[in-house]
Design an enzyme around this catalytic site. Structure first.
Site, PDB file in Angstrom:
ATOM      1  N   LEU A 184      25.218  64.769  46.630  1.00  8.90           N
ATOM      2  CA  LEU A 184      25.447  64.433  45.296  1.00  8.90           C
ATOM      3  C   LEU A 184      24.234  63.087  45.165  1.00  8.90           C
ATOM      4  CD1 LEU A 184      29.250  63.727  46.150  1.00  8.90           C
ATOM      5  CD2 LEU A 184      28.887  65.493  45.093  1.00  8.90           C
ATOM      6  N   GLY A 198       6.254  56.596  40.972  1.00  3.60           N
ATOM      7  CA  GLY A 198       6.597  55.186  40.005  1.00  3.60           C
ATOM      8  C   GLY A 198       6.028  54.425  40.913  1.00  3.60           C
ATOM      9  N   CYS A 219      20.814  55.676  49.378  1.00  6.63           N
ATOM     10  CA  CYS A 219      21.026  56.657  49.943  1.00  6.63           C
ATOM     11  C   CYS A 219      19.405  57.206  51.368  1.00  6.63           C
ATOM     12  CB  CYS A 219      21.032  57.994  49.679  1.00  6.63           C
ATOM     13  SG  CYS A 219      22.991  58.136  49.260  1.00  6.63           S
TER      14      CYS A 219
HETATM   15  C1  UGA Z   1      20.035  61.127  47.151  1.00  8.23           C
HETATM   16  C2  UGA Z   1      19.487  62.600  46.938  1.00  8.23           C
HETATM   17  O1  UGA Z   1      19.116  62.896  45.829  1.00  8.23           O
HETATM   18  C3  UGA Z   1      21.351  63.194  47.130  1.00  8.23           C
HETATM   19  O2  UGA Z   1      20.928  65.099  47.292  1.00  8.23           O
HETATM   20  C4  UGA Z   1      22.203  63.084  48.407  1.00  8.23           C
HETATM   21  O3  UGA Z   1      23.478  63.543  48.445  1.00  8.23           O
HETATM   22  C5  UGA Z   1      21.885  61.289  48.478  1.00  8.23           C
HETATM   23  O4  UGA Z   1      21.054  61.009  48.377  1.00  8.23           O
HETATM   24  C6  UGA Z   1      23.053  61.025  49.498  1.00  8.23           C
HETATM   25  O5  UGA Z   1      22.529  60.767  50.505  1.00  8.23           O
HETATM   26  O6  UGA Z   1      24.460  60.167  49.005  1.00  8.23           O
HETATM   27  P1  UGA Z   1      20.612  59.632  44.987  1.00  8.23           P
HETATM   28  O7  UGA Z   1      20.529  58.338  46.572  1.00  8.23           O
HETATM   29  O8  UGA Z   1      21.483  59.690  44.545  1.00  8.23           O
HETATM   30  O9  UGA Z   1      20.852  60.747  45.704  1.00  8.23           O
HETATM   31  O10 UGA Z   1      19.428  59.784  44.412  1.00  8.23           O
HETATM   32  P2  UGA Z   1      18.242  60.284  43.482  1.00  8.23           P
HETATM   33  O11 UGA Z   1      17.884  61.010  42.497  1.00  8.23           O
HETATM   34  O12 UGA Z   1      17.641  61.161  44.632  1.00  8.23           O
HETATM   35  O13 UGA Z   1      17.573  59.164  43.833  1.00  8.23           O
HETATM   36  C7  UGA Z   1      16.545  58.236  44.715  1.00  8.23           C
HETATM   37  C8  UGA Z   1      15.376  57.267  44.686  1.00  8.23           C
HETATM   38  O14 UGA Z   1      14.379  57.971  44.411  1.00  8.23           O
HETATM   39  C9  UGA Z   1      15.609  56.853  42.943  1.00  8.23           C
HETATM   40  O15 UGA Z   1      15.108  55.297  44.036  1.00  8.23           O
HETATM   41  C10 UGA Z   1      15.160  57.498  42.708  1.00  8.23           C
HETATM   42  O16 UGA Z   1      13.736  57.084  41.083  1.00  8.23           O
HETATM   43  C11 UGA Z   1      13.709  58.040  43.214  1.00  8.23           C
HETATM   44  N1  UGA Z   1      12.261  58.976  42.976  1.00  8.23           N
HETATM   45  C12 UGA Z   1      13.320  60.436  43.047  1.00  8.23           C
HETATM   46  C13 UGA Z   1      11.539  58.773  42.757  1.00  8.23           C
HETATM   47  O17 UGA Z   1      10.697  57.742  42.580  1.00  8.23           O
HETATM   48  N2  UGA Z   1      10.641  59.827  41.797  1.00  8.23           N
HETATM   49  C14 UGA Z   1      11.195  61.350  42.204  1.00  8.23           C
HETATM   50  O18 UGA Z   1      10.769  62.019  42.175  1.00  8.23           O
HETATM   51  C15 UGA Z   1      12.871  61.454  42.278  1.00  8.23           C
END
Ligand code: UGA
Length: 427
Positions: free
Chosen positions: A152, A252, A259
């Site tokens: 999630l 970024g 997580c």
């Molecule tokens: C992440 C995973 O995407 C989920 O599948 C997983 O279940 C979850 O961890 C968990 O282990 O519970 P989350 O931490 O909510 O989810 O957020 P993400 O959308 O994955 O983003 C994580 C970080 O990566 C954020 O700081 C976001 O800004 C950064 N990010 C994401 C980037 O810098 N670039 C991207 O292309 C994508």
């Protein structure tokens, strides 16, 4: 199917509510009395789009209930999800104390067959530990262990639960497999049935790989800056190859949240304990840390000295659509700015309250974007909230027209046309 979910944090609540939403009868149990009273009124402790409405609806329809009694939870259902917290210890290793406490409680109180499902993010081989612990405290009652990792994303957890890429079920008996397939029968997604250890590893491997993709894009962004390329074009060109994919290649200020940083550290630690030095993942961490320092260097390049300069920081949460400040890159970046004597005013659509609890009065909190930018030497964008993308920059009341964009939300040429000195990441 009747289901009990123990632990009503972010994962447990989303799981409980969504399991009720797809037709199960769910009892969510948590020892926090105030939380349980609030939940019965539809008040949820986190900002998660769609979750409050579904909580109230399923509670009113009697598909979902809440309790503080673990005994009631154990008696209520044969399928018990464990979704308690597994915070990181100072070593990076996950702290499984809460999991152990719940497992011992279940073992002591169960009198009929139970399926105990591990939903919290736990190190590989936790399933085995749960099995051994239950046998230690209960030698007679039959039970099965299942690993059903969650995938999630905060901010889209409800839709991720209801429309997942896949459902992973690590099982060791036909009975447990059949029950779990029944739990998820109303979700149309591939169901991956594995042994317990493989299911546990799928979670580590998936999060670490996503973090690796982000660090790869961030490392590329540094090369782009050196050679005059644009990371947005480069990742777009890569992403069209379905073997690579477009997602999680946004450069970024680095990844944060509860997580990726925690899970990466835990997987490095687990690998180490297995006798494998996962150097690749250490590099993923290093690139992520360097990305924040490189952003500070970028700010200095443009505004020169930081002492006494006023910055309007837009975005505090670790990503949009959440109020979560855990491991938010904004914290490190603001800390560096303050250490150099800069003055920071920040605006975030929902995370201000949580940010205040951490940053206190070290910075000023604005009510609007325009208020944050009044008299500032530069705007710094740290979270790509949709509202920021629609800002009419002509309305900003900056002292000097500088925008330093840590999430590449604007088009550099457009900004130049509008008279701004604009600097993004890797472009
Ligand atoms: C992440 C995973 O995407 C989920 O599948 C997983 O279940 C979850 O961890 C968990 O282990 O519970 P989350 O931490 O909510 O989810 O957020 P993400 O959308 O994955 O983003 C994580 C970080 O990566 C954020 O700081 C976001 O800004 C950064 N990010 C994401 C980037 O810098 N670039 C991207 O292309 C994508």
């Amino acid at each position: 199917m009747k289901i009990t979910v123990i632990g009503v944090g972010y994962v447990g609540l989303t799981t409980g509510v969504c399991l009720a939403e797809i037709g199960n009868d769910v009892l969510c149990v948590d020892k926090d009395k105030i939380k349980i009273v609030d939940l019965k009124q539809g008040k949820i402790p986190i900002y998660e789009p769609g979750l409050a409405d579904k909580t109230l609806k399923n509670y009113q329809n009697k598909k979902l209930n809440f309790s503080t009694s673990i005994k009631e939870g154990i008696d209520f259902a044969d399928v018990i999800f464990i979704a308690v917290g597994t915070p990181a210890k100072y070593t990076g290793e996950a702290d499984l104390t809460s999991v152990e406490t719940v497992v011992v409680d279940i073992a002591k109180k169960m009198t009929t067959y139970k399926i105990i499902v591990s939903k919290s993010t736990v190190p590989v081989e936790t399933g085995k530990k749960i099995q051994e612990t239950i046998r230690l405290y209960n030698r007679t009652t039959d039970f099965d262990i299942v690993s059903n990792p969650e995938f999630l994303r905060e901010g889209s957890a409800v839709s991720d639960f209801l429309n997942p890429y896949r459902i992973v079920l690590g099982v060791n008996s036909q009975k447990a497999k059949d029950a779990m397939l029944e739990v998820y029968q109303n979700i149309d997604a591939p169901k991956i049935i594995t042994d317990i250890e493989s299911a546990e590893l799928i979670k580590h491997a998936s999060n670490s790989f996503l973090a690796l993709k982000i660090s790869y894009a961030n490392a590329l962004s540094r090369i782009c800056e050196k050679v005059g390329a644009d990371i947005e074009f480069v990742t777009q060109g890569m992403g069209y190859d379905s073997r690579i994919g477009k997602d999680f290649l946004n450069a970024g200020v680095g990844f944060g949240g509860s997580c990726f940083p925690k899970d990466l550290a835990a997987f490095i630690d687990i690998s180490n304990n297995c006798g494998y030095n996962f150097q690749l993942l250490k590099e993923v961490q290093k690139i992520n840390d360097d990305q924040k320092q490189s952003f500070i260097d970028k700010i200095k390049e443009i505004v020169w000295n930081l002492k006494g300069k006023k910055f309007a920081v837009l975005g505090l949460s670790f990503k949009p659509n959440t109020d979560d400040m855990r491991e938010a890159p904004s914290l490190d970046i603001i800390d560096s700015l303050l250490k150099e004597g800069a003055i920071v005013t920040a605006f975030d659509p929902v995370a201000t309250k949580n940010a205040k609890a951490i940053l206190g009065d070290a910075i000023t909190y604005a009510e609007t974007i325009v208020d944050a930018t009044k008299g500032a030497d530069a705007v710094i964008i740290l979270t790509e909230w949709a509202d920021f993308k629609n800002i009419d920059v002509a309305n900003l009341k900056l002292k000097t027209p500088i925008i330093i964009d840590g999430r590449n939300i604007f088009d550099p040429l457009e900004m130049k046309k509008k008279g701004y000195i604009y600097k993004g990441i890797g472009r």
